[in-house]
Design a protein around this motif. Structure first.
Motif, PDB file in Angstrom:
ATOM      1  N   GLN A 184       0.831  -1.195   0.000  1.00 15.81           N
ATOM      2  CA  GLN A 184       0.000   0.000   0.000  1.00 15.81           C
ATOM      3  C   GLN A 184       0.867   1.247   0.000  1.00 15.81           C
ATOM      4  O   GLN A 184       1.907   1.303   0.645  1.00 15.81           O
ATOM      5  CB  GLN A 184      -0.911   0.009   1.227  1.00 15.81           C
ATOM      6  CG  GLN A 184      -1.962   1.099   1.215  1.00 15.81           C
ATOM      7  CD  GLN A 184      -2.932   0.990   2.372  1.00 15.81           C
ATOM      8  OE1 GLN A 184      -2.711   0.215   3.301  1.00 15.81           O
ATOM      9  NE2 GLN A 184      -3.997   1.755   2.342  1.00 15.81           N
ATOM     10  N   LEU A 185       0.411   2.236  -0.786  1.00 13.51           N
ATOM     11  CA  LEU A 185       1.031   3.548  -0.782  1.00 13.51           C
ATOM     12  C   LEU A 185       0.014   4.539  -0.249  1.00 13.51           C
ATOM     13  O   LEU A 185      -1.132   4.550  -0.697  1.00 13.51           O
ATOM     14  CB  LEU A 185       1.446   3.959  -2.197  1.00 13.51           C
ATOM     15  CG  LEU A 185       2.591   3.189  -2.845  1.00 13.51           C
ATOM     16  CD1 LEU A 185       2.735   3.599  -4.292  1.00 13.51           C
ATOM     17  CD2 LEU A 185       3.889   3.419  -2.091  1.00 13.51           C
ATOM     18  N   GLN A 186       0.432   5.367   0.673  1.00  8.30           N
ATOM     19  CA  GLN A 186      -0.450   6.353   1.275  1.00  8.30           C
ATOM     20  C   GLN A 186       0.108   7.741   1.017  1.00  8.30           C
ATOM     21  O   GLN A 186       1.143   8.118   1.573  1.00  8.30           O
ATOM     22  CB  GLN A 186      -0.577   6.110   2.784  1.00  8.30           C
ATOM     23  CG  GLN A 186      -1.494   7.078   3.501  1.00  8.30           C
ATOM     24  CD  GLN A 186      -2.960   6.806   3.191  1.00  8.30           C
ATOM     25  OE1 GLN A 186      -3.379   5.660   3.071  1.00  8.30           O
ATOM     26  NE2 GLN A 186      -3.735   7.874   3.066  1.00  8.30           N
ATOM     27  N   SER A 231       3.753  13.701   1.151  1.00  8.83           N
ATOM     28  CA  SER A 231       4.424  12.486   1.617  1.00  8.83           C
ATOM     29  C   SER A 231       3.796  11.265   0.967  1.00  8.83           C
ATOM     30  O   SER A 231       2.581  11.237   0.729  1.00  8.83           O
ATOM     31  CB  SER A 231       4.306  12.349   3.141  1.00  8.83           C
ATOM     32  OG  SER A 231       4.893  13.434   3.802  1.00  8.83           O
ATOM     33  N   CYS A 232       4.612  10.277   0.704  1.00  6.76           N
ATOM     34  CA  CYS A 232       4.143   9.001   0.162  1.00  6.76           C
ATOM     35  C   CYS A 232       4.759   7.908   1.028  1.00  6.76           C
ATOM     36  O   CYS A 232       5.954   7.633   0.923  1.00  6.76           O
ATOM     37  CB  CYS A 232       4.558   8.847  -1.288  1.00  6.76           C
ATOM     38  SG  CYS A 232       4.100   7.256  -2.026  1.00  6.76           S
ATOM     39  N   ALA A 233       3.948   7.338   1.891  1.00  9.95           N
ATOM     40  CA  ALA A 233       4.423   6.310   2.817  1.00  9.95           C
ATOM     41  C   ALA A 233       4.030   4.929   2.319  1.00  9.95           C
ATOM     42  O   ALA A 233       2.890   4.717   1.896  1.00  9.95           O
ATOM     43  CB  ALA A 233       3.840   6.543   4.204  1.00  9.95           C
ATOM     44  N   THR A 289       9.418  -2.492   0.791  1.00  6.76           N
ATOM     45  CA  THR A 289      10.477  -1.511   1.031  1.00  6.76           C
ATOM     46  C   THR A 289      10.635  -0.626  -0.181  1.00  6.76           C
ATOM     47  O   THR A 289      10.909  -1.108  -1.282  1.00  6.76           O
ATOM     48  CB  THR A 289      11.798  -2.232   1.336  1.00  6.76           C
ATOM     49  OG1 THR A 289      11.611  -3.096   2.464  1.00  6.76           O
ATOM     50  CG2 THR A 289      12.885  -1.230   1.647  1.00  6.76           C
ATOM     51  N   LEU A 290      10.496   0.674   0.027  1.00  7.69           N
ATOM     52  CA  LEU A 290      10.525   1.623  -1.078  1.00  7.69           C
ATOM     53  C   LEU A 290      11.878   1.716  -1.767  1.00  7.69           C
ATOM     54  O   LEU A 290      11.937   2.048  -2.949  1.00  7.69           O
ATOM     55  CB  LEU A 290      10.139   3.013  -0.593  1.00  7.69           C
ATOM     56  CG  LEU A 290       8.651   3.374  -0.559  1.00  7.69           C
ATOM     57  CD1 LEU A 290       8.485   4.784  -0.055  1.00  7.69           C
ATOM     58  CD2 LEU A 290       8.019   3.190  -1.932  1.00  7.69           C
ATOM     59  N   ASN A 331      10.689   4.782   5.159  1.00  8.82           N
ATOM     60  CA  ASN A 331       9.991   4.175   4.032  1.00  8.82           C
ATOM     61  C   ASN A 331       9.022   5.164   3.380  1.00  8.82           C
ATOM     62  O   ASN A 331       7.871   4.819   3.053  1.00  8.82           O
ATOM     63  CB  ASN A 331       9.245   2.912   4.471  1.00  8.82           C
ATOM     64  CG  ASN A 331       9.231   1.838   3.414  1.00  8.82           C
ATOM     65  OD1 ASN A 331      10.096   1.782   2.536  1.00  8.82           O
ATOM     66  ND2 ASN A 331       8.244   0.962   3.472  1.00  8.82           N
ATOM     67  N   THR A 332       9.496   6.380   3.202  1.00  7.50           N
ATOM     68  CA  THR A 332       8.647   7.481   2.740  1.00  7.50           C
ATOM     69  C   THR A 332       9.397   8.320   1.701  1.00  7.50           C
ATOM     70  O   THR A 332      10.615   8.518   1.812  1.00  7.50           O
ATOM     71  CB  THR A 332       8.228   8.369   3.921  1.00  7.50           C
ATOM     72  OG1 THR A 332       7.503   7.573   4.872  1.00  7.50           O
ATOM     73  CG2 THR A 332       7.344   9.517   3.468  1.00  7.50           C
ATOM     74  N   VAL A 333       8.661   8.771   0.711  1.00  7.16           N
ATOM     75  CA  VAL A 333       9.176   9.704  -0.285  1.00  7.16           C
ATOM     76  C   VAL A 333       8.413  11.015  -0.134  1.00  7.16           C
ATOM     77  O   VAL A 333       7.202  10.998   0.117  1.00  7.16           O
ATOM     78  CB  VAL A 333       9.021   9.135  -1.707  1.00  7.16           C
ATOM     79  CG1 VAL A 333       9.309  10.184  -2.756  1.00  7.16           C
ATOM     80  CG2 VAL A 333       9.957   7.947  -1.893  1.00  7.16           C
TER      81      VAL A 333
END
Length: 126
Positions: free
Chosen positions: A2-4, A20-22, A27-28, A76-78
């Motif tokens: 899942q991407l949030q 933010s994209c968590a 693993t991103l 684990n976030t962009v």
């Protein structure tokens, strides 16, 4: 898996937002991560990408010098830092992952992305 995506909102022209994209369930840092946007009445547009291989970054001409993409592998976030926002930046922003490596100039091709977040609305208006 899942991407949030989060961080959207209403901002005045010239203002800033950080999206933010968590990720959860994977693993991103093994993926290229991109932000796309869909503006009212327009087609989906690639905004920015950060590669998995060497952390190279790519930007659409329309956002170069104003937006900055970064990743925090520990969280684990962009992130997408958006400065000097303009009304034409108004759109729903989506993050997406691609296992293409290196992604290079193909980064803005939506069909290369297998997982997409739910989108977050950015409205730039006075």
């Amino acid at each position: 898996v899942q991407l949030q995506a989060s961080g959207g909102g209403l901002v005045q022209p010239g203002g800033s937002l950080r999206l933010s994209c968590a990720a959860s369930g994977f693993t991103l840092d093994y993926y290229a991560i991109s932000w796309f946007r869909v503006a009212p009445g327009k087609e989906r547009e690639g905004v920015s990408c950060i590669s998995s291989s060497d952390g190279s970054t790519y930007y659409a001409d329309s956002v170069k010098g104003r937006f900055t993409i970064s990743r925090d592998n520990d969280k684990n976030t962009v992130y997408l830092q958006m400065n000097s926002l303009k009304p034409e930046d108004t759109a729903v922003y989506y993050c997406a992952t691609s296992d293409v490596s290196p992604i290079l100039s193909s980064w803005s091709t939506p069909s290369l992305y297998g997982s997409w977040g739910q989108g977050t609305l950015v409205t730039v208006s006075s």
